[in-house]
Scaffold this motif. Structure first.
Motif, PDB file in Angstrom:
ATOM      1  N   THR A  33       0.859  -1.181   0.000  1.00  0.00           N
ATOM      2  CA  THR A  33       0.000   0.000   0.000  1.00  0.00           C
ATOM      3  C   THR A  33       0.893   1.228   0.000  1.00  0.00           C
ATOM      4  N   LEU A  48      -2.657  -0.044  -3.960  1.00  0.00           N
ATOM      5  CA  LEU A  48      -3.674  -0.609  -3.085  1.00  0.00           C
ATOM      6  C   LEU A  48      -3.690  -2.122  -3.264  1.00  0.00           C
ATOM      7  N   ASP A  79      -0.232  -3.068   4.866  1.00  0.00           N
ATOM      8  CA  ASP A  79      -1.482  -2.579   5.447  1.00  0.00           C
ATOM      9  C   ASP A  79      -1.882  -3.423   6.662  1.00  0.00           C
ATOM     10  N   LYS A 112      -6.292   5.323   5.063  1.00  0.00           N
ATOM     11  CA  LYS A 112      -6.896   4.739   3.866  1.00  0.00           C
ATOM     12  C   LYS A 112      -8.386   4.663   4.106  1.00  0.00           C
TER      13      LYS A 112
END
Length: 237
Positions: A33, A48, A79, A112
């Motif tokens: 990420t 992503l 992440d 995010k």
């Protein structure tokens, strides 16, 4: 806790060093990420779920599948959220206020979140050729795009003021729409129906392209550096 990995520095871009110095393949070993740009400051990158997307200066969005593509500057992490976001709507001007209980001033953090955007305003750096201009020169003449009533994801980082130069102090955010047709460096937005996460880092890993002779020869003008970075980033949220 977790680490934020950054290759290159924003000060390098201010110092006219826009040549790619890390491959996408190597970068993704440090995170799934993140955000960045491609060789020659070619557009805005958002990463992503391990997928790398590039917003081009003509407004198109590309999925980067060639892992040999190189980048001069990027920030990535794995992440692993530390908390969920607790607001139902947010704007560029109220993001820090909404997260005031997290006490972010002296830490690195990643945000995010997905939402419905009543409006969003982005800019996209156009590809540069050697001899490269400074980041500030590029920022004074780059395409901007606006959209309304669009759903998508904002991803980016908060950095403490004392790290302005290596990165951008405050918020540095990129956007990608759900349909993968609209993206860029976020300048302004209003969003509602928010779902997302915050991740606070206890380590900041700064990686420098020491094998690149142009980087080693760079002469950086420190006077006005912070003001130049702020201007090139479009101001602080």
């Amino acid at each position: 806790m977790s680490s934020l990995y950054e290759h290159g520095t924003l000060a390098m871009l201010m110092g006219k060093q826009m040549q790619g110095t890390i491959t996408v393949k190597d970068l993704l070993t440090h995170g799934d990420t993140g955000i960045g740009t491609l060789d020659g400051l070619n557009g805005e990158v958002i990463i992503l779920n391990g997928e790398v997307y590039q917003a081009q200066s003509d407004g198109r969005v590309n999925l980067i599948t060639d892992e040999s593509v190189v980048m001069p500057f990027a920030s990535v992490h794995f992440d692993k959220p530390t908390s969920t976001l607790n607001f139902s709507e947010v704007t560029a001007n109220t993001l820090s206020q909404q997260l005031r209980d997290e006490k972010l001033a002296n830490v690195f953090a990643a945000v995010k979140f997905h939402g419905d955007f009543t409006k969003i305003h982005v800019r996209i750096a156009p590809k540069q050729n050697k001899p490269y201009p400074s980041l500030l020169e590029v920022a004074s003449n780059q395409p901007e795009f606006e959209a309304k009533q669009i759903s998508g994801t904002i991803m980016g980082y908060f950095a403490p003021q004392i790290f302005n130069g290596p990165t951008a102090a405050g918020w540095h955010l990129h956007f990608l729409s759900d349909d993968k047709k609209f993206a860029g460096h976020m300048l302004d937005f209003e969003a509602e129906n928010i779902s997302g996460t915050l991740q606070i880092f206890d380590s900041f890993i700064q990686h420098l392209p020491i094998e690149n002779p142009e980087f080693r020869d760079m002469q950086l003008e420190l006077e006005g550096l912070n003001a130049g970075i702020e201007a090139s980033e479009g101001g602080k949220q």
